[in-house]
Design a protein around this motif. Structure first.
Motif, mmCIF file in Angstrom:
data_model
loop_
_atom_site.group_PDB
_atom_site.id
_atom_site.type_symbol
_atom_site.label_atom_id
_atom_site.label_comp_id
_atom_site.label_asym_id
_atom_site.label_seq_id
_atom_site.Cartn_x
_atom_site.Cartn_y
_atom_site.Cartn_z
ATOM 1 N N ARG A 176 0.828 -1.205 0.000
ATOM 2 C CA ARG A 176 0.000 0.000 0.000
ATOM 3 C C ARG A 176 0.866 1.261 0.000
ATOM 4 N NH1 ARG A 176 -3.287 -1.418 3.734
ATOM 5 N NH2 ARG A 176 -2.238 -0.440 5.514
ATOM 6 N N GLU A 177 1.945 1.256 0.778
ATOM 7 C CA GLU A 177 2.838 2.410 0.799
ATOM 8 C C GLU A 177 3.542 2.596 -0.538
ATOM 9 O OE1 GLU A 177 5.479 1.913 4.043
ATOM 10 O OE2 GLU A 177 4.006 2.525 5.566
ATOM 11 N N ALA A 178 3.947 1.489 -1.156
ATOM 12 C CA ALA A 178 4.607 1.593 -2.463
ATOM 13 C C ALA A 178 3.648 2.145 -3.510
ATOM 14 C CB ALA A 178 5.137 0.223 -2.883
ATOM 15 N N GLU A 179 2.389 1.696 -3.467
ATOM 16 C CA GLU A 179 1.397 2.219 -4.413
ATOM 17 C C GLU A 179 1.151 3.708 -4.182
ATOM 18 O OE1 GLU A 179 -1.975 -0.211 -3.794
ATOM 19 O OE2 GLU A 179 -1.206 -1.918 -4.966
ATOM 20 N N ALA A 180 1.116 4.117 -2.909
ATOM 21 C CA ALA A 180 0.908 5.535 -2.616
ATOM 22 C C ALA A 180 2.081 6.373 -3.110
ATOM 23 C CB ALA A 180 0.710 5.731 -1.111
ATOM 24 N N GLU A 235 4.101 5.565 -5.571
ATOM 25 C CA GLU A 235 4.060 5.565 -7.032
ATOM 26 C C GLU A 235 3.005 6.537 -7.552
ATOM 27 O OE1 GLU A 235 5.070 4.536 -10.932
ATOM 28 O OE2 GLU A 235 6.093 4.257 -9.000
ATOM 29 N N GLN A 236 1.853 6.572 -6.878
ATOM 30 C CA GLN A 236 0.802 7.497 -7.279
ATOM 31 C C GLN A 236 1.255 8.946 -7.116
ATOM 32 O OE1 GLN A 236 -1.992 6.784 -8.747
ATOM 33 N NE2 GLN A 236 -2.761 8.892 -8.809
ATOM 34 N N ALA A 237 1.951 9.226 -6.016
ATOM 35 C CA ALA A 237 2.465 10.582 -5.801
ATOM 36 C C ALA A 237 3.499 10.946 -6.861
ATOM 37 C CB ALA A 237 3.065 10.694 -4.407
ATOM 38 N N ARG A 238 4.346 9.966 -7.235
ATOM 39 C CA ARG A 238 5.352 10.237 -8.265
ATOM 40 C C ARG A 238 4.699 10.500 -9.614
ATOM 41 N NH1 ARG A 238 7.883 7.847 -12.243
ATOM 42 N NH2 ARG A 238 6.633 5.956 -11.983
ATOM 43 N N LEU A 239 3.655 9.719 -9.949
ATOM 44 C CA LEU A 239 2.956 9.923 -11.217
ATOM 45 C C LEU A 239 2.277 11.294 -11.260
ATOM 46 C CD1 LEU A 239 1.353 6.385 -11.736
ATOM 47 C CD2 LEU A 239 3.347 7.343 -12.907
ATOM 48 N N GLU A 240 1.675 11.676 -10.153
ATOM 49 C CA GLU A 240 1.027 12.993 -10.114
ATOM 50 C C GLU A 240 2.051 14.112 -10.257
ATOM 51 O OE1 GLU A 240 -1.158 13.122 -6.516
ATOM 52 O OE2 GLU A 240 -2.727 11.721 -7.191
ATOM 53 N N ALA A 241 3.226 13.937 -9.621
ATOM 54 C CA ALA A 241 4.272 14.954 -9.752
ATOM 55 C C ALA A 241 4.788 15.024 -11.186
ATOM 56 C CB ALA A 241 5.417 14.647 -8.787
ATOM 57 N N ASP A 242 4.960 13.843 -11.828
ATOM 58 C CA ASP A 242 5.407 13.836 -13.225
ATOM 59 C C ASP A 242 4.366 14.472 -14.135
ATOM 60 O OD1 ASP A 242 7.676 12.588 -12.369
ATOM 61 O OD2 ASP A 242 7.025 10.559 -12.934
ATOM 62 N N GLU A 243 3.094 14.176 -13.888
ATOM 63 C CA GLU A 243 2.028 14.761 -14.702
ATOM 64 C C GLU A 243 1.996 16.278 -14.546
ATOM 65 O OE1 GLU A 243 -1.044 14.896 -17.402
ATOM 66 O OE2 GLU A 243 0.253 13.201 -16.841
ATOM 67 N N TRP A 244 2.185 16.733 -13.326
ATOM 68 C CA TRP A 244 2.228 18.177 -13.078
ATOM 69 C C TRP A 244 3.411 18.822 -13.792
ATOM 70 C CZ3 TRP A 244 -0.669 21.959 -11.011
ATOM 71 C CH2 TRP A 244 -0.041 23.148 -10.666
ATOM 72 N N GLU A 245 4.550 18.123 -13.788
ATOM 73 C CA GLU A 245 5.734 18.664 -14.448
ATOM 74 C C GLU A 245 5.564 18.666 -15.962
ATOM 75 O OE1 GLU A 245 9.307 20.577 -14.435
ATOM 76 O OE2 GLU A 245 8.054 20.002 -12.714
ATOM 77 N N ARG A 246 4.935 17.622 -16.517
ATOM 78 C CA ARG A 246 4.715 17.588 -17.965
ATOM 79 C C ARG A 246 3.742 18.668 -18.417
ATOM 80 N NH1 ARG A 246 4.766 11.915 -17.124
ATOM 81 N NH2 ARG A 246 2.483 11.912 -17.006
ATOM 82 N N ALA A 247 2.816 19.010 -17.547
ATOM 83 C CA ALA A 247 1.830 20.031 -17.913
ATOM 84 C C ALA A 247 2.353 21.447 -17.718
ATOM 85 C CB ALA A 247 0.552 19.840 -17.090
ATOM 86 N N ARG A 248 3.600 21.588 -17.245
ATOM 87 C CA ARG A 248 4.142 22.915 -17.005
ATOM 88 C C ARG A 248 4.200 23.768 -18.275
ATOM 89 N NH1 ARG A 248 7.383 24.973 -13.002
ATOM 90 N NH2 ARG A 248 7.698 22.883 -12.136
ATOM 91 N N PRO A 249 4.694 23.242 -19.438
ATOM 92 C CA PRO A 249 4.723 24.085 -20.649
ATOM 93 C C PRO A 249 3.338 24.581 -21.053
ATOM 94 C CG PRO A 249 6.117 22.151 -20.931
ATOM 95 C CD PRO A 249 5.348 21.933 -19.683
#
Length: 239
Positions: free
Chosen positions: A139-143, A145-159
């Motif tokens: 459960r902690e690993a999934e959490a 990973e989810q936080a990392r994906l959200e951070a990556d998505e936020w970074e990709r949407a920066r431009p």
């Protein structure tokens, strides 16, 4: 000196006083019947008035002292209540930390007493299986990973966000530049149109021809002026 005899309105005794122009008049007794007071009664009434004023001042001072004392007692009570609530909160926090000294919840006693990957609860001494920790770790690993994906998505949407912000700023700048340019050339344009139509209406013969030639000569100047206005607008708009 001219002396006059009066009856005291309070004690009823006779007394004399100087009734001349520079004489001192006795004190007026007041009341329903009126009348003057003798010196003894006047002094007595003055003392009574002073005593009454002193008692009134003392009463007001006592009332003020009572108000101040009540406010101080209320403030002290409020402080005691806040201190009591704070102590109760600290006590509850201490009791909670004492009962839950760990990082994870024990599946047996449900207290937070377990350290990571512990095999036994220090409070209830119950056994903790490896499957329990497998579920926790998963459960902690999934959490994470989810936080990392959200951070990556936020970074990709920066431009896209930055482009949208630039477009919004550009639109606001164009709107502001348009308002400024229109406020500058609008009055001149209206005045020019009125002048041209007035010239065509009232000109005759050679004057009309001169006006037409003048318009032809100054037409490039007008076009250049409009082009300059456009460049100024483009500069303010950021193009």
């Amino acid at each position: 000196m001219s002396f006059k005899t009066e009856t005291c309105a309070q004690c009823g005794n006779l007394f004399s006083y100087d009734d001349s122009l520079f004489g001192r008049k006795p004190e007026w007794g007041g009341g329903m019947l009126g009348g003057y007071l003798c010196s003894n009664c006047a002094n007595q009434r003055k003392q009574e008035q002073q005593l009454k004023a002193f008692r009134e001042d003392d009463r007001k001072r006592q009332e003020m002292d009572n108000i101040i004392r009540e406010n101080e007692e209320d403030d002290r009570y409020q402080r005691e209540q806040r201190e009591q609530r704070r102590n109760q909160e600290l006590q509850r926090q201490a009791e909670y930390e004492s009962a839950n000294p760990g990082e994870y919840e024990c599946p047996n006693c449900l207290y937070i007493t377990l350290k990571r990957n512990a095999s036994r609860c220090p409070k209830c001494h119950g056994t903790v299986s490896s499957s329990y920790w497998y579920t926790i770790n998963k459960r902690e690993a999934e959490a994470q990973e989810q936080a990392r994906l959200e951070a990556d998505e936020w970074e990709r949407a920066r431009p896209q966000r930055e482009a949208a912000e630039r477009a919004l700023k550009k639109t606001k700048a164009k709107r502001k530049a348009t308002i400024i340019i229109c406020s500058i050339i609008g009055p001149f344009l209206i005045a020019g149109i009125i002048a041209v139509f007035s010239g065509y209406s009232f000109s005759r013969g050679i004057e009309k021809l001169v006006e037409i030639i003048t318009m032809i000569i100054f037409l490039p100047i007008a076009i250049g002026f409009l082009f300059l206005i456009y460049k100024i607008w483009a500069f303010f708009a950021g193009d």
